[in-house]
Design a protein around this motif. Structure first.
Motif, short mmCIF file in Angstrom:
data_model
loop_
_atom_site.label_atom_id
_atom_site.label_comp_id
_atom_site.label_asym_id
_atom_site.label_seq_id
_atom_site.Cartn_x
_atom_site.Cartn_y
_atom_site.Cartn_z
N UNK A 145 -20.95 -26.68 77.68
CA UNK A 145 -19.58 -26.73 78.54
C UNK A 145 -19.06 -28.12 78.33
N UNK A 146 -18.76 -28.78 77.35
CA UNK A 146 -17.88 -30.42 77.59
C UNK A 146 -16.51 -30.00 77.19
N UNK A 147 -15.18 -29.45 77.46
CA UNK A 147 -14.24 -29.13 76.31
C UNK A 147 -14.08 -29.78 75.23
N UNK A 148 -13.22 -30.07 74.39
CA UNK A 148 -12.91 -30.27 73.04
C UNK A 148 -11.98 -31.15 73.19
N UNK A 149 -11.19 -30.76 74.67
CA UNK A 149 -9.97 -31.92 74.63
C UNK A 149 -11.03 -33.34 75.71
N UNK A 150 -11.58 -33.46 76.06
CA UNK A 150 -12.46 -34.37 76.61
C UNK A 150 -13.49 -34.99 75.89
N UNK A 177 -23.58 -36.78 83.70
CA UNK A 177 -24.02 -36.19 83.30
C UNK A 177 -23.67 -35.56 81.76
N UNK A 178 -21.78 -35.82 81.35
CA UNK A 178 -21.57 -35.18 79.95
C UNK A 178 -22.38 -35.87 78.62
N UNK A 179 -23.00 -37.52 79.09
CA UNK A 179 -23.66 -37.86 78.18
C UNK A 179 -25.18 -37.43 77.81
N UNK A 180 -25.99 -36.83 79.53
CA UNK A 180 -26.66 -36.45 79.67
C UNK A 180 -26.50 -35.51 78.18
N UNK A 181 -25.34 -34.67 78.57
CA UNK A 181 -25.99 -32.91 77.53
C UNK A 181 -25.58 -33.48 75.97
N UNK A 182 -24.99 -34.70 76.42
CA UNK A 182 -24.10 -34.61 74.15
C UNK A 182 -26.20 -35.37 74.20
N UNK A 183 -26.77 -36.09 74.74
CA UNK A 183 -27.73 -36.90 73.95
C UNK A 183 -28.63 -35.38 73.76
N UNK A 184 -28.96 -35.19 74.50
CA UNK A 184 -29.85 -33.31 74.11
C UNK A 184 -29.33 -33.05 72.68
N UNK A 185 -28.13 -32.32 73.27
CA UNK A 185 -27.41 -31.55 72.13
C UNK A 185 -28.19 -32.33 70.30
N UNK A 186 -27.56 -33.77 70.56
CA UNK A 186 -27.26 -34.24 69.43
C UNK A 186 -29.08 -35.79 69.26
N UNK A 187 -29.19 -34.89 70.24
CA UNK A 187 -31.03 -35.27 69.85
C UNK A 187 -30.97 -37.22 69.85
N UNK A 188 -30.24 -37.56 70.39
CA UNK A 188 -30.72 -38.64 70.53
C UNK A 188 -31.06 -39.84 71.71
N UNK A 189 -31.12 -40.94 72.08
CA UNK A 189 -31.94 -41.57 72.98
C UNK A 189 -31.37 -41.91 74.24
N UNK A 190 -31.08 -41.03 75.19
CA UNK A 190 -30.78 -41.00 76.82
C UNK A 190 -30.40 -42.52 76.82
#
Length: 111
Positions: free
Chosen positions: A27-32, A47-60
């Motif tokens: 749900x993070x826009x491509x522009x953002x 919140x954005x970093x948490x979403x990306x960490x989950x999707x990318x499977x990286x350490x939050x």
């Protein structure tokens, strides 16, 4: 240490995800996301970093530290890096930390 934006861009590339793929899944826009990856956003929200960490499977926690939301002192003593960590003495822990530091430097040099 790399910037949060360049780190996230590398992780997205490793997974072969397009900006649109990330948008659809988080749900993070491509522009953002594009602005974050180009370091045009000073502090991406936790919140954005948490979403990306989950999707990318990286350490939050690493990501939060990279973005400036946390420091080592915030987490030191709160986590155990591996099983049986607590039974090692200080010298043994330092040896293992030095080994990890050596491997991490080797890893960063290849990037």
């Amino acid at each position: 240490m790399s910037s949060v934006g360049s780190y996230l861009k590398k992780q997205r590339a490793k997974l072969s995800l397009s900006l649109n793929d990330v948008c659809e899944q988080t749900g993070i826009t491509t522009t953002r996301l594009n602005r974050i990856e180009r370091n045009q956003v000073n502090e991406p929200s936790p919140e954005v970093l948490k979403k990306l960490a989950v999707l990318y499977q990286i350490d939050l926690i690493y990501l939060y530290k990279l973005a400036g939301y946390m420091e080592n002192v915030d987490v030191t003593g709160q986590i155990q890096p591996f099983i049986n960590y607590e039974i090692l003495d200080k010298e043994e822990r330092e040896f293992i930390q030095n080994s990890i530091d050596f491997l991490a430097q080797k890893h960063f040099k290849t990037k």
